[in-house]
Design a protein around this motif. Structure first.
Motif, PDB file in Angstrom:
ATOM      1  N   ALA A 189       0.833  -1.211   0.000  1.00  0.00           N
ATOM      2  CA  ALA A 189       0.000   0.000   0.000  1.00  0.00           C
ATOM      3  C   ALA A 189       0.862   1.253   0.000  1.00  0.00           C
ATOM      4  N   LYS A 190       1.990   1.208   0.707  1.00  0.00           N
ATOM      5  CA  LYS A 190       2.903   2.347   0.708  1.00  0.00           C
ATOM      6  C   LYS A 190       3.521   2.534  -0.677  1.00  0.00           C
ATOM      7  N   ALA A 191       3.865   1.434  -1.330  1.00  0.00           N
ATOM      8  CA  ALA A 191       4.431   1.528  -2.675  1.00  0.00           C
ATOM      9  C   ALA A 191       3.418   2.114  -3.650  1.00  0.00           C
ATOM     10  N   TRP A 192       2.148   1.763  -3.474  1.00  0.00           N
ATOM     11  CA  TRP A 192       1.120   2.355  -4.332  1.00  0.00           C
ATOM     12  C   TRP A 192       1.015   3.855  -4.099  1.00  0.00           C
ATOM     13  N   ALA A 193       1.115   4.288  -2.864  1.00  0.00           N
ATOM     14  CA  ALA A 193       1.099   5.721  -2.573  1.00  0.00           C
ATOM     15  C   ALA A 193       2.297   6.413  -3.216  1.00  0.00           C
ATOM     16  N   ASP A 194       3.448   5.744  -3.265  1.00  0.00           N
ATOM     17  CA  ASP A 194       4.623   6.316  -3.921  1.00  0.00           C
ATOM     18  C   ASP A 194       4.392   6.455  -5.419  1.00  0.00           C
ATOM     19  N   LEU A 195       3.748   5.484  -6.026  1.00  0.00           N
ATOM     20  CA  LEU A 195       3.442   5.572  -7.455  1.00  0.00           C
ATOM     21  C   LEU A 195       2.490   6.736  -7.740  1.00  0.00           C
ATOM     22  N   CYS A 196       1.522   6.916  -6.875  1.00  0.00           N
ATOM     23  CA  CYS A 196       0.582   8.032  -7.060  1.00  0.00           C
ATOM     24  C   CYS A 196       1.308   9.377  -6.943  1.00  0.00           C
ATOM     25  N   LEU A 197       2.250   9.480  -6.002  1.00  0.00           N
ATOM     26  CA  LEU A 197       3.030  10.700  -5.872  1.00  0.00           C
ATOM     27  C   LEU A 197       3.883  10.929  -7.121  1.00  0.00           C
ATOM     28  N   ALA A 198       4.426   9.855  -7.684  1.00  0.00           N
ATOM     29  CA  ALA A 198       5.215   9.981  -8.905  1.00  0.00           C
ATOM     30  C   ALA A 198       4.349  10.450 -10.061  1.00  0.00           C
ATOM     31  N   LEU A 199       3.128   9.952 -10.151  1.00  0.00           N
ATOM     32  CA  LEU A 199       2.209  10.412 -11.206  1.00  0.00           C
ATOM     33  C   LEU A 199       1.933  11.900 -11.078  1.00  0.00           C
ATOM     34  N   GLU A 200       1.646  12.343  -9.863  1.00  0.00           N
ATOM     35  CA  GLU A 200       1.356  13.760  -9.644  1.00  0.00           C
ATOM     36  C   GLU A 200       2.577  14.626  -9.958  1.00  0.00           C
ATOM     37  N   THR A 201       3.750  14.156  -9.544  1.00  0.00           N
ATOM     38  CA  THR A 201       4.965  14.937  -9.767  1.00  0.00           C
ATOM     39  C   THR A 201       5.300  15.021 -11.252  1.00  0.00           C
ATOM     40  N   ALA A 202       5.160  13.906 -11.962  1.00  0.00           N
ATOM     41  CA  ALA A 202       5.442  13.906 -13.405  1.00  0.00           C
ATOM     42  C   ALA A 202       4.470  14.807 -14.155  1.00  0.00           C
ATOM     43  N   ALA A 203       3.219  14.797 -13.727  1.00  0.00           N
ATOM     44  CA  ALA A 203       2.223  15.642 -14.400  1.00  0.00           C
ATOM     45  C   ALA A 203       2.514  17.120 -14.205  1.00  0.00           C
ATOM     46  N   ALA A 204       3.116  17.466 -13.089  1.00  0.00           N
ATOM     47  CA  ALA A 204       3.440  18.865 -12.803  1.00  0.00           C
ATOM     48  C   ALA A 204       4.792  19.292 -13.363  1.00  0.00           C
ATOM     49  N   SER A 205       5.571  18.323 -13.864  1.00  0.00           N
ATOM     50  CA  SER A 205       6.892  18.671 -14.408  1.00  0.00           C
ATOM     51  C   SER A 205       6.745  19.219 -15.812  1.00  0.00           C
ATOM     52  N   PRO A 206       7.603  20.187 -16.191  1.00  0.00           N
ATOM     53  CA  PRO A 206       7.519  20.731 -17.558  1.00  0.00           C
ATOM     54  C   PRO A 206       7.940  19.719 -18.588  1.00  0.00           C
ATOM     55  N   ASP A 207       7.427  19.861 -19.791  1.00  0.00           N
ATOM     56  CA  ASP A 207       7.842  18.998 -20.872  1.00  0.00           C
ATOM     57  C   ASP A 207       9.330  19.217 -21.155  1.00  0.00           C
ATOM     58  N   ARG A 208       9.967  18.203 -21.647  1.00  0.00           N
ATOM     59  CA  ARG A 208      11.398  18.306 -21.920  1.00  0.00           C
ATOM     60  C   ARG A 208      11.700  19.327 -23.007  1.00  0.00           C
ATOM     61  N   SER A 209      10.744  19.550 -23.925  1.00  0.00           N
ATOM     62  CA  SER A 209      10.955  20.543 -25.010  1.00  0.00           C
ATOM     63  C   SER A 209      10.971  21.945 -24.489  1.00  0.00           C
ATOM     64  N   THR A 210      10.291  22.166 -23.321  1.00  0.00           N
ATOM     65  CA  THR A 210      10.230  23.515 -22.747  1.00  0.00           C
ATOM     66  C   THR A 210      11.110  23.664 -21.540  1.00  0.00           C
ATOM     67  N   ALA A 211      11.793  22.598 -21.140  1.00  0.00           N
ATOM     68  CA  ALA A 211      12.644  22.671 -19.962  1.00  0.00           C
ATOM     69  C   ALA A 211      13.868  23.523 -20.271  1.00  0.00           C
ATOM     70  N   PRO A 212      14.367  24.314 -19.300  1.00  0.00           N
ATOM     71  CA  PRO A 212      15.510  25.160 -19.551  1.00  0.00           C
ATOM     72  C   PRO A 212      16.762  24.341 -19.810  1.00  0.00           C
TER      73      PRO A 212
END
Length: 304
Positions: free
Chosen positions: A281-304
């Motif tokens: 269950a903790k690992a699933w919570a980590d996956l959900c956090l990774a999904l949220e973090t990836a969604a909030a990260s800028p695309d590589r084409s727009t990254a500085p």
């Protein structure tokens, strides 16, 4: 006839104080623990006793005359302790670890994919090269947004040359599938998978610090080439290598860390989850956090 009837009374010791005891009285005293003393026998009885009272002159001299005794020998000198021969193979200082046949190639940080994979395949920078069957480079889309980094190859990985196979690999595949990812996917489903170590430690022992240090440049170059939006670090040695920390996973979970500017989410290794299903269950919570973090990260084409 008793000899005492004819003996001179003046020659006998006075035994009037000794009571005359019959057999029954002696038995009673013996039961009570009282010892009964008998008077000394008369002198004439001592003379006629089977054992002579006086020893013959030769027997009286218990030691030979001083003139016939040998002089006492001087005490022998104490021999010096004999030391056993030294076994040089046992007490010799441990031999230093043999130097690698070939040092790690220079310029790893500028290699492209083919050069990097060839460098890993021929690496002899540490002793793991002598026991491996195959190097384990990585698998998946090299342009994936997600990158999964594990610890070290196991037996199955060493035989197949691919990371995360066997039962632990099946669990990882199920975890990725649950969030719409796969090691064989592309585009939005793509994932690239690699390990910190590229060779299997003997008997699946823990990686040594010097082994991790030799492999870290390879992993750093893989991350630089993939340019992922999120890194999922699985297991203690992967986390310690990426984050350069000795903190346990339990204290690092639930946070967003950084490696080369890329967000890193810490979670448990699938092999650990197989041994401790209650932490899935903790690992699933980590996956959900990774999904949220990836969604909030800028695309590589727009990254500085």
């Amino acid at each position: 006839m008793n000899d005492s009837t004819t003996q001179d009374p003046t020659d006998r010791p006075d035994t009037s104080f000794v009571p005359q005891l019959d057999v029954r009285q002696r038995a009673m005293l013996a039961e009570m623990g009282v010892r009964v003393w008998a008077p000394r026998p008369p002198v004439d009885a001592q003379v006629t006793a089977p054992v002579a009272a006086e020893a013959p002159p030769a027997a009286v001299a218990r030691a030979p005359a001083p003139s016939s005794m040998p002089a006492p020998a001087a005490p022998a000198a104490r021999p010096a302790p004999v030391r056993p021969p030294v076994n040089e193979a046992v007490v010799a200082a441990p031999r230093p670890v043999a130097a690698p046949a070939r040092p790690r190639p220079a310029g790893v940080d500028a290699m492209d994919w083919p050069a990097l994979q060839a460098a890993v395949a021929g690496c002899e920078a540490c002793g793991l090269c002598r026991s491996r069957q195959n190097t384990v480079f990585g698998v998946g889309d090299r342009q994936a947004d997600w990158m999964v980094i594990g610890e070290a190859p196991g037996e199955n990985e060493d035989l197949q040359g691919e990371p995360f196979v066997g039962v632990a690999g099946q669990l990882l595949d199920n975890m990725l599938r649950a969030i719409g990812r796969s090691r064989t996917g592309s585009g939005a489903q793509a994932t690239y998978i690699a390990n910190v170590l590229k060779c299997r430690p003997p008997a699946n022992r823990n990686p040594l610090p010097e082994e991790v240090a030799q492999c870290e440049p390879y992993l750093a170059r893989q991350v630089a080439l993939v340019q992922p939006k999120i890194i999922l670090a699985m297991g203690r040695f992967a986390v310690q290598s990426l984050l350069q920390t000795s903190e346990p996973i339990g204290k690092l979970r639930g946070q967003v860390h950084r490696y080369q500017g890329v967000p890193v989410i810490v979670t448990y290794h699938p092999a650990y989850l197989l041994r401790t299903p209650s932490d899935k269950a903790k690992a699933w919570a980590d996956l959900c956090l990774a999904l949220e973090t990836a969604a909030a990260s800028p695309d590589r084409s727009t990254a500085p």
